[in-house]
Design an enzyme around this catalytic site. Sequence first.
Site, PDB file in Angstrom:
ATOM      1  N   ARG A  24       0.810  -1.203   0.000  1.00  0.00           N
ATOM      2  CA  ARG A  24       0.000   0.000   0.000  1.00  0.00           C
ATOM      3  C   ARG A  24       0.851   1.265   0.000  1.00  0.00           C
ATOM      4  NH1 ARG A  24      -1.561   1.799   5.557  1.00  0.00           N
ATOM      5  NH2 ARG A  24       0.204   1.293   6.860  1.00  0.00           N
ATOM      6  N   THR A 135      12.548   3.494   8.517  1.00  0.00           N
ATOM      7  CA  THR A 135      12.042   2.793   7.336  1.00  0.00           C
ATOM      8  C   THR A 135      12.241   3.597   6.055  1.00  0.00           C
ATOM      9  OG1 THR A 135      10.362   1.782   8.725  1.00  0.00           O
ATOM     10  CG2 THR A 135      10.003   1.667   6.351  1.00  0.00           C
ATOM     11  N   LYS A 160      15.346  -0.011   7.804  1.00  0.00           N
ATOM     12  CA  LYS A 160      14.475  -1.077   7.317  1.00  0.00           C
ATOM     13  C   LYS A 160      14.068  -0.713   5.893  1.00  0.00           C
ATOM     14  CE  LYS A 160      10.048  -2.828   8.618  1.00  0.00           C
ATOM     15  NZ  LYS A 160       9.278  -3.503   9.663  1.00  0.00           N
ATOM     16  N   LYS A 162      12.096  -1.243   2.499  1.00  0.00           N
ATOM     17  CA  LYS A 162      10.900  -1.869   1.934  1.00  0.00           C
ATOM     18  C   LYS A 162      11.228  -2.398   0.545  1.00  0.00           C
ATOM     19  CE  LYS A 162       7.779  -1.226   5.176  1.00  0.00           C
ATOM     20  NZ  LYS A 162       7.162  -2.388   5.854  1.00  0.00           N
ATOM     21  N   ASP A 190      12.285  -5.648   4.300  1.00  0.00           N
ATOM     22  CA  ASP A 190      10.905  -6.082   4.553  1.00  0.00           C
ATOM     23  C   ASP A 190      10.174  -6.230   3.228  1.00  0.00           C
ATOM     24  OD1 ASP A 190       8.383  -6.630   5.422  1.00  0.00           O
ATOM     25  OD2 ASP A 190       8.125  -4.802   6.613  1.00  0.00           O
ATOM     26  N   GLU A 218      12.223  -9.655   6.451  1.00  0.00           N
ATOM     27  CA  GLU A 218      10.923  -9.724   7.100  1.00  0.00           C
ATOM     28  C   GLU A 218       9.847 -10.167   6.111  1.00  0.00           C
ATOM     29  OE1 GLU A 218      10.316  -6.229   9.425  1.00  0.00           O
ATOM     30  OE2 GLU A 218       8.145  -6.458   9.459  1.00  0.00           O
ATOM     31  N   LYS A 267       3.334  -6.686  16.828  1.00  0.00           N
ATOM     32  CA  LYS A 267       2.671  -5.380  16.686  1.00  0.00           C
ATOM     33  C   LYS A 267       1.368  -5.452  17.465  1.00  0.00           C
ATOM     34  CE  LYS A 267       4.590  -4.418  12.121  1.00  0.00           C
ATOM     35  NZ  LYS A 267       4.354  -4.477  10.662  1.00  0.00           N
ATOM     36  N   ASP A 320      11.408  -1.308  15.910  1.00  0.00           N
ATOM     37  CA  ASP A 320      10.996  -0.687  14.646  1.00  0.00           C
ATOM     38  C   ASP A 320       9.787   0.200  14.963  1.00  0.00           C
ATOM     39  OD1 ASP A 320      10.547  -0.154  11.942  1.00  0.00           O
ATOM     40  OD2 ASP A 320       9.356  -1.972  11.662  1.00  0.00           O
ATOM     41  N   ASP A 322       9.302   3.702  14.236  1.00  0.00           N
ATOM     42  CA  ASP A 322       9.582   5.020  13.645  1.00  0.00           C
ATOM     43  C   ASP A 322       8.377   5.791  13.110  1.00  0.00           C
ATOM     44  OD1 ASP A 322       9.241   3.229  11.594  1.00  0.00           O
ATOM     45  OD2 ASP A 322      10.761   4.102  10.294  1.00  0.00           O
TER      46      ASP A 322
HETATM   47 MG    MG Z   1       6.612  -5.743   8.149  1.00  0.00          MG
END
Ligand code: MG
Length: 365
Positions: A24, A135, A160, A162, A190, A218, A267, A320, A322
């Site tokens: 997304r 990220t 991290k 993406k 990730d 991830e 999470k 993580d 942020d």
């Molecule tokens: Mg993730």
Amino acid sequence: MKITGIRLGKLSIPLKKPFKTALRTTSTVPANIIEIRTDEGVCGYGEAPPTAAITGDTDGAIRDAVGTRIAPALIGRDVSELADSLDIVERSLIGNTSGKAAADIALHDLWGKLYGLPLYKLLGGTKREFATDYTISLNSPEEMAGDAREAVSEGYEALKIKVGNDFRTDMERMRTIRDAVGGAILLRADANQGWTPKEAIRAIKFMEEEGLDVELVEQPVASHDIEGLKKVTDAVDTIILADEAVYSPRDAMKILSLRAADMINIKLMKSGGIGGALKICAMAEACGVECMIGAMMESKVSVTAAAHLSMARRVITKYDLDPPILCASDPVKGGVTYKGALLTLSDAPGLGIESIEGVEWEESR
Ligand code: MG
């Protein structure tokens, strides 16, 4: 201290730049804020972002779950009866882990206020400072390398990255970013479920052979593909971190018993709050598996709750958290404070949140 009412409100915080993953793109942090009121005038705060692409929980579903199922079951209960209240929230409906997390967080906030202690101390923690990673959104390799260089210049030591929309370009992304930031920076990738198991194995082996020194990867494959996740974990030397594959403690039990991943990303919006997260922590610790603490795109209300949890459990070794850094403004006074990559918890009772500006309160029960 008895619960007398619950109200919900909407908060929207613009991001500095759009946040992009394989699943997304978003340019705001939209939050549903919950306020649980008591007969002593003390309020507890929680939050649930409508991350429908990941949790399935839309704004309407969260508001309905809290308003019609959770709130009526909590009103009249004593704040000290935390375990029973969490159980009631958990059993109030199937699913809607975001709505449950909002209530769970507010109940923990009130519990801390009742006893006059910050939540991390009540949960047994002593440390209150740690560093988060940062990220890098999914864009062209060059743009991502520029973002990574900027983050490093601002003092972040763990990034991290993406990936997950096209595994060949993903390899270029990792190569370009490693070249841009040098060898001393921790890189995490990730994929947000974006690869097939075979693509993941090829991609990760490539990164290993190229010496890109990626600390962990991830959620390489689809959330439901536990066999595929295990296949990847067994085939590579890099640490595989389960994110979307683990929501509930029961999901964690499955991943842990199959050794389908090397680590679990906790999470609160997946676990239904701190109660579920503590169960995952206990199981992971018993299995010798470390955890990361993460968040959806959330405001500082629920991120503060995640930060308190992370300081109370040593099995959580990577951070993580942020999202508040990615926001253009901070409407939440109190709670966790950010100084570059460093997060510090306040020693005020509960979550330590003083006020939340700009909430459009919608309904009251
Ligand atoms: Mg993730």
